[in-house]
Design a protein around this motif. Sequence first.
Motif, mmCIF file in Angstrom:
data_model
loop_
_atom_site.group_PDB
_atom_site.id
_atom_site.type_symbol
_atom_site.label_atom_id
_atom_site.label_comp_id
_atom_site.label_asym_id
_atom_site.label_seq_id
_atom_site.Cartn_x
_atom_site.Cartn_y
_atom_site.Cartn_z
ATOM 1 N N ARG A 433 0.796 -1.242 -0.005
ATOM 2 C CA ARG A 433 0.216 -0.109 -0.095
ATOM 3 C C ARG A 433 0.839 1.385 -0.070
ATOM 4 N NH1 ARG A 433 -3.037 2.319 5.311
ATOM 5 N NH2 ARG A 433 -4.607 3.699 4.138
ATOM 6 N N LYS A 434 2.186 1.035 0.784
ATOM 7 C CA LYS A 434 2.921 2.302 0.913
ATOM 8 C C LYS A 434 3.767 2.747 -0.397
ATOM 9 C CE LYS A 434 7.026 3.601 3.327
ATOM 10 N NZ LYS A 434 8.073 3.218 3.935
ATOM 11 N N MET A 435 4.105 1.541 -1.092
ATOM 12 C CA MET A 435 5.026 1.908 -2.215
ATOM 13 C C MET A 435 4.272 1.753 -3.612
ATOM 14 S SD MET A 435 7.802 2.344 -0.657
ATOM 15 C CE MET A 435 8.834 2.639 -2.058
ATOM 16 N N SER A 436 2.803 1.441 -3.687
ATOM 17 C CA SER A 436 2.231 1.397 -4.683
ATOM 18 C C SER A 436 0.888 2.282 -4.641
ATOM 19 C CB SER A 436 2.049 -0.105 -5.215
ATOM 20 O OG SER A 436 0.863 -0.552 -4.521
ATOM 21 N N ASN A 437 0.204 2.304 -5.990
ATOM 22 C CA ASN A 437 -1.220 2.485 -5.880
ATOM 23 C C ASN A 437 -2.260 1.429 -6.262
ATOM 24 O OD1 ASN A 437 -0.712 2.366 -8.464
ATOM 25 N ND2 ASN A 437 -1.335 4.348 -9.006
ATOM 26 N N TYR A 438 -1.583 0.337 -6.125
ATOM 27 C CA TYR A 438 -2.262 -1.092 -6.389
ATOM 28 C C TYR A 438 -3.606 -1.228 -5.621
ATOM 29 C CZ TYR A 438 1.781 -2.530 -9.009
ATOM 30 O OH TYR A 438 3.150 -2.607 -9.908
ATOM 31 N N CYS A 439 -3.605 -0.614 -4.659
ATOM 32 C CA CYS A 439 -4.591 -1.350 -3.719
ATOM 33 C C CYS A 439 -5.815 -0.542 -3.833
ATOM 34 C CB CYS A 439 -4.404 -1.091 -2.187
ATOM 35 S SG CYS A 439 -2.882 -1.921 -1.630
ATOM 36 N N GLN A 440 -5.619 0.747 -4.595
ATOM 37 C CA GLN A 440 -6.947 1.527 -4.932
ATOM 38 C C GLN A 440 -8.007 0.578 -5.740
ATOM 39 O OE1 GLN A 440 -5.172 5.050 -6.647
ATOM 40 N NE2 GLN A 440 -3.890 5.361 -4.544
ATOM 41 N N GLY A 441 -7.349 -0.192 -6.587
ATOM 42 C CA GLY A 441 -8.065 -0.797 -7.412
ATOM 43 C C GLY A 441 -8.239 -2.536 -7.091
ATOM 44 N N CYS A 442 -8.133 -2.609 -5.861
ATOM 45 C CA CYS A 442 -8.236 -3.987 -5.642
ATOM 46 C C CYS A 442 -9.452 -4.727 -4.866
ATOM 47 C CB CYS A 442 -7.047 -4.533 -4.387
ATOM 48 S SG CYS A 442 -6.780 -5.980 -4.141
ATOM 49 N N ALA A 443 -9.783 -5.672 -5.031
ATOM 50 C CA ALA A 443 -10.925 -6.395 -4.511
ATOM 51 C C ALA A 443 -10.645 -6.637 -2.875
ATOM 52 C CB ALA A 443 -11.244 -7.874 -5.106
ATOM 53 N N TYR A 444 -9.693 -6.512 -2.520
ATOM 54 C CA TYR A 444 -9.520 -6.699 -0.909
ATOM 55 C C TYR A 444 -8.804 -5.199 -0.398
ATOM 56 C CZ TYR A 444 -8.822 -11.511 -2.387
ATOM 57 O OH TYR A 444 -9.155 -12.502 -2.518
ATOM 58 N N ASP A 445 -8.750 -5.154 0.807
ATOM 59 C CA ASP A 445 -8.511 -4.019 1.476
ATOM 60 C C ASP A 445 -6.977 -4.103 2.092
ATOM 61 O OD1 ASP A 445 -8.214 -1.955 3.518
ATOM 62 O OD2 ASP A 445 -10.430 -1.680 3.652
ATOM 63 N N PRO A 446 -6.192 -3.392 1.859
ATOM 64 C CA PRO A 446 -4.867 -3.715 2.749
ATOM 65 C C PRO A 446 -4.713 -3.366 4.204
ATOM 66 C CG PRO A 446 -4.845 -1.573 1.423
ATOM 67 C CD PRO A 446 -6.089 -2.282 1.065
ATOM 68 N N THR A 447 -5.922 -2.693 4.718
ATOM 69 C CA THR A 447 -5.980 -2.379 6.114
ATOM 70 C C THR A 447 -6.792 -3.163 6.943
ATOM 71 O OG1 THR A 447 -7.882 -0.924 6.188
ATOM 72 C CG2 THR A 447 -5.773 0.130 5.419
ATOM 73 N N VAL A 448 -6.987 -4.432 6.319
ATOM 74 C CA VAL A 448 -7.990 -5.331 6.921
ATOM 75 C C VAL A 448 -7.125 -6.826 6.791
ATOM 76 C CG1 VAL A 448 -10.120 -6.662 6.835
ATOM 77 C CG2 VAL A 448 -10.074 -4.218 6.208
ATOM 78 N N ALA A 449 -7.074 -7.599 7.951
ATOM 79 C CA ALA A 449 -6.420 -8.590 7.901
ATOM 80 C C ALA A 449 -7.350 -9.861 8.083
ATOM 81 C CB ALA A 449 -5.470 -8.543 9.298
ATOM 82 N N VAL A 450 -8.309 -9.869 8.561
ATOM 83 C CA VAL A 450 -9.442 -10.869 8.985
ATOM 84 C C VAL A 450 -10.672 -10.297 8.228
ATOM 85 C CG1 VAL A 450 -10.437 -12.554 10.626
ATOM 86 C CG2 VAL A 450 -8.056 -11.645 10.851
ATOM 87 N N GLY A 451 -11.341 -11.763 7.587
ATOM 88 C CA GLY A 451 -12.685 -11.201 6.952
ATOM 89 C C GLY A 451 -12.664 -11.285 5.534
ATOM 90 N N ASP A 452 -13.878 -10.978 5.123
ATOM 91 C CA ASP A 452 -14.099 -11.325 3.491
ATOM 92 C C ASP A 452 -13.068 -10.285 2.585
ATOM 93 O OD1 ASP A 452 -16.215 -13.165 3.908
ATOM 94 O OD2 ASP A 452 -17.632 -11.747 3.507
ATOM 95 N N ARG A 453 -12.892 -9.072 3.140
ATOM 96 C CA ARG A 453 -12.124 -8.183 2.214
ATOM 97 C C ARG A 453 -10.750 -8.113 2.710
ATOM 98 N NH1 ARG A 453 -13.040 -2.695 0.640
ATOM 99 N NH2 ARG A 453 -12.076 -3.475 -1.001
#
Length: 512
Positions: A433-453
């Motif tokens: 998340r820090k070194m790219s802008n990839y997470c903006q277009g992702c089905a997953y959430d980089p700030t979440v560790a457990v659960g569907d997203r």
Amino acid sequence: MTVLRVILADQLSTRLAVVAAADKEHDVFLMAEVMAEASYVNHHVKKIAFLFSAMRHYAQALRAAGYQVRYVALEDAGNSQSLQGEILRAVADLAPDRVVVTEPGEWRLREGFEALKLALPVELDILPDTRFLCSHDAFNAWAGDRRELRMEYFYREMRKRHEVLMEPDGKPAGGRWNFDTENRKPPKAGLKSPPRLSFKKDAITCEVLELVRRRFPDGYGRLEPFHFAVTRRQALRELDHFIAHVLPGFGDYQDAMVAGEPWLRHSLLAAYINAGLLYPLEVCRRAEAAYREGQAPLNAAEGFIRQILGWREFVRGVYWRFMPGYLEQNALEAHEPLPWFYWSGETRMACVREALAHTYDHAYSHHIQRLMITGNFALLAGLAPKAVHEWYLAVYADAYEWVEAPNTLGMALHADGGVLASKPYAASGAYIRKMSNYCQGCAYDPTVAVGDRACPFNALYWDFMARHRERFSHNARMPFVYATWDRMGVERQAGLRDQAQHHLTAMREGRL
Ligand code: FAD
Ligand code: DLZ
Ligand code: SF4
């Protein structure tokens, strides 16, 4: 006296002794396109096309300079489809007094040539590959009986030995060996690659592309558009372009990743240096000259030179020092099969999808994508090193075992138990998340560790650390990792480990 002079696809350099010592009247060069080499891994079709086109152009240049060349094309009648077979055939046809070849960059081929000596009626000499700046003997002398081999110390020796970025008083330029603290910036908004060169296909390249299309219809990768340089002249233009327009930003954004931007500030030169179209020292000297003339800052020039004079020579030294056992290592006992998405690119993880798309389209992805996206995922998910190694060896235009294997097994997967790198390059979604802008277009959430997203890199990271606690908790560079893990409490830890299993199941079922 007639000498048969063998030139492999990645030895297209006129300064090698095999070429430099040739006698135009008596000697014959042998170059061969063979299925054994084109299919021992599932090479990217662009890699095959690049090498065949570069080989044909090189043969043409040798002929134009007055040399005799026996060039065996892939579909030529009688092609035995192996390098050893073509040497035997040429010896039978031409009856040379001697055969010479430059040492190949892969153990399996060197063994093949050693075995061939017994089958040949004449002597076969395997000459050192003098394109490299550190010979096997020099590397082994440096390594001696050191318990740990560390690139940084090797690199300093290489700087001194080759007088690169050194001041007359013997000190490093700028007073420091390493400017990494000034590099590794996250991407700024709108970061793009400067425009890149695209070389026009000539008749030779068009013919090769047609051949590859016909003979490798199910090969991995996109064949066209094909933009590679295929001659030394073109590769030198690529080098000029890099030095003038790209090098100044190399250090700052060396570790940045941006969606839709495969090149950023990278040089794209590895394929040319490794194939012999450029010399490593000339590339370093050009970068140094750019710094001395005020055209590139020191952090950029030094960072770039370290990759070539340091890492490139260091990994080669490690490869030859530890082969043949190096490929068999699996220190972390990782046995998970390679998931299909490495080939298909079909995954919901935007960062992995992006790196795989660049790979498929261009036979290229830059170092941080190789190390911190596809490599990091393979490390955390416990993918079997050998399968991962074969994938990396296949998919990049710059891939040969001497450089790919230490990078994959050592740097990315820690399968060598720490020979190449003192700690594993493991990272969670926070790093990406820090070194790219990839997470903006992702089905997953980089700030979440457990659960569907939940971003798979998070739970897989903690599961990896927990799995290997015994090995890594004593590592002086990782104490904070286990302190954080311990602070989490048993319930949170169990939740993360369950989530990791959930990701692995999704990976096995093609749902990740
Ligand atoms: P730049 O980022 O512009 O770097 C400049 C030059 O430095 C490169 O052209 C290359 O010659 C050299 N270099 C940089 N890093 C390394 C390194 N770690 N090891 C050796 N040389 C380096 N490199 C290959 O040449 N062939 C491979 O098959 C290969 N496989 C890799 C596999 C993995 C898992 C990883 C993590 C790295 C691998 N690398 C490999 C190293 C590096 O990623 C590539 O050299 C680089 O991405 C090539 O792109 P570039 O020319 O734009 O490099
Ligand atoms: C990678 C490759 C391919 C695709 N094809 C050939 C070939 O047809 N002829 C050849 O001489 N070499 C080829 N190579 C490179 C070799 O497989 C091998 O990786 C290098 O020569 C190692 O130095
Ligand atoms: Fe990659 Fe996770 Fe970011 Fe998605 S959220 S792009 S999987 S790091």
